[in-house]
Design an enzyme around this catalytic site. Structure first.
Site, PDB file in Angstrom:
ATOM      1  N   HIS A  37      54.252  31.741 -81.696  1.00 42.38           N
ATOM      2  CA  HIS A  37      53.733  33.113 -81.632  1.00 42.38           C
ATOM      3  C   HIS A  37      53.532  33.679 -83.039  1.00 42.38           C
ATOM      4  CE1 HIS A  37      56.090  33.052 -77.667  1.00 42.38           C
ATOM      5  NE2 HIS A  37      54.862  33.313 -77.270  1.00 42.38           N
ATOM      6  N   GLN A  61      50.710  37.549 -63.265  1.00 43.50           N
ATOM      7  CA  GLN A  61      50.350  36.152 -63.501  1.00 43.50           C
ATOM      8  C   GLN A  61      51.418  35.164 -63.053  1.00 43.50           C
ATOM      9  OE1 GLN A  61      49.987  36.951 -67.859  1.00 43.50           O
ATOM     10  NE2 GLN A  61      50.862  34.918 -68.109  1.00 43.50           N
ATOM     11  N   GLY A 147      46.732  30.962 -78.368  1.00 43.46           N
ATOM     12  CA  GLY A 147      47.134  29.606 -78.732  1.00 43.46           C
ATOM     13  C   GLY A 147      46.336  28.565 -77.976  1.00 43.46           C
ATOM     14  N   GLN A 153      43.628  28.914 -70.532  1.00 39.82           N
ATOM     15  CA  GLN A 153      43.662  30.368 -70.756  1.00 39.82           C
ATOM     16  C   GLN A 153      42.664  30.752 -71.852  1.00 39.82           C
ATOM     17  OE1 GLN A 153      47.339  32.970 -70.947  1.00 39.82           O
ATOM     18  NE2 GLN A 153      47.096  32.534 -73.110  1.00 39.82           N
ATOM     19  N   SER A 185      57.674  26.489 -76.877  1.00 38.61           N
ATOM     20  CA  SER A 185      57.384  27.285 -75.681  1.00 38.61           C
ATOM     21  C   SER A 185      58.609  28.122 -75.349  1.00 38.61           C
ATOM     22  CB  SER A 185      57.074  26.360 -74.496  1.00 38.61           C
ATOM     23  OG  SER A 185      57.154  27.087 -73.275  1.00 38.61           O
TER      24      SER A 185
END
Ligand code: AMP
Length: 283
Positions: A37, A61, A147, A153, A185
């Protein structure tokens, strides 16, 4: 660094910056920030005068059986991390005001969402595009960084922005990995030590695939059969999908070319992990 929790305050902040002729970059996240991030934040700073990091665990989501309630939310540490890297704003809207009673609008991108994660997570990308559309309206960025780890996505957001004539530059940022190749992650923290070891299968598959391709393999079904056998050797790992797709259309490929991306999703215990990479590396 400011923490902003309402859409009205966020938009007012952005209007002031835009009025002063500044460029705003947005980095959408669900928090539990890690070095991946923060590298998006660095890329955003190179593209704009002010950077907003949104931190919002978006209920839309997550499927009913997914990890929404246990998703980690270390908010104070997230704010410290953004401040330490001189981000300007953490935008953390409250779910009940972001989606007030009676909220009934969904933004849907159709074709690109049908395969890969979209096939095993019905409704997931509707949640993503809806929240990103709302974030774009609240923050009014000129540029947004996503990312490449979330390959689908990124493609879906690019399609939404193109289809809706949104004047926002969408930048895909390379995957940040641990020293042993494991993609960072927020969900890695769910893994036990032995599951963490099993999860290396994703990087090992990508490495093996790249090596095979560098040695002349160009047939996707043959390559995938070998990788499938390699991953399945560990009984803890359940393959959700393992495929070679074109980097922008996400269509499955039969033969490898410069656009070929190995896309993978596995389940290890209760944790679902994804990874991907070009088969002919660009870097
Ligand atoms: P998330 O908080 O998981 O929704 O991710 C927020 C953003 O960070 C998304 O655009 C992700 O693709 C990106 N991201 C997550 N992990 C990584 C990573 N290891 N390297 C680069 N970007 C990442």
């Amino acid at each position: 660094m400011e923490i902003i929790t309402s859409v009205a305050a966020m938009t007012e902040w952005s209007n002031q910056r835009l009025g002063a002729g500044e460029r705003i970059a947005l980095v959408p996240t669900m928090g539990c920030l890690h070095a991946g991030h923060l590298s998006l934040l660095g890329a955003a700073q190179a593209k704009a005068d002010a950077v907003v990091v949104s931190v919002f665990v978006n209920p839309l989501q997550f499927g009913p059986q997914e990890d929404f309630s246990r998703y980690p939310r270390p908010f104070a540490a997230d704010c410290e991390a953004v401040a330490a890297q001189r981000g300007n704003v953490v935008f953390a809207p409250d779910a009940s005001t972001f989606y007030p009673a009676g909220f009934q609008t969904t933004v849907t991108v159709r074709g690109l969402t049908s395969g890969l994660c979209g096939a095993s997570r019905p409704g997931h990308f509707d949640g993503v595009t809806t929240v990103v559309a709302k974030l774009f309206h609240a923050v009014k960025p000129q540029v947004a960084i996503f990312g490449q780890k979330d390959l689908q996505q990124l493609a879906v957001i690019k399609a939404m922005v193109f289809d809706l004539n949104w004047d926002i530059e969408i930048i895909g940022h390379p995957i940040v990995r641990e020293a042993d190749g494991m993609a960072l992650s927020s969900r890695n923290r769910y893994l036990s030590e032995s599951e963490r070891h099993s999860a290396l299968c994703l990087w090992q598959a990508l490495t093996a695939a790249r090596q095979a391709v560098s040695q002349g393999e160009s047939d996707c079904p043959l390559l995938l059969a070998r990788l499938r056998a390699q991953i399945s050797a560990d009984p803890v790992v359940e393959i959700d999908y393992l495929t070679v797709v074109h980097d922008s259309s996400l269509a499955p490929q039969a033969r490898i070319d410069n656009h070929s991306v190995l896309a993978m999703a596995v389940r290890i215990g209760a944790t679902r992990l994804i990874d991907n990479g070009y088969l002919i590396p660009k870097e």
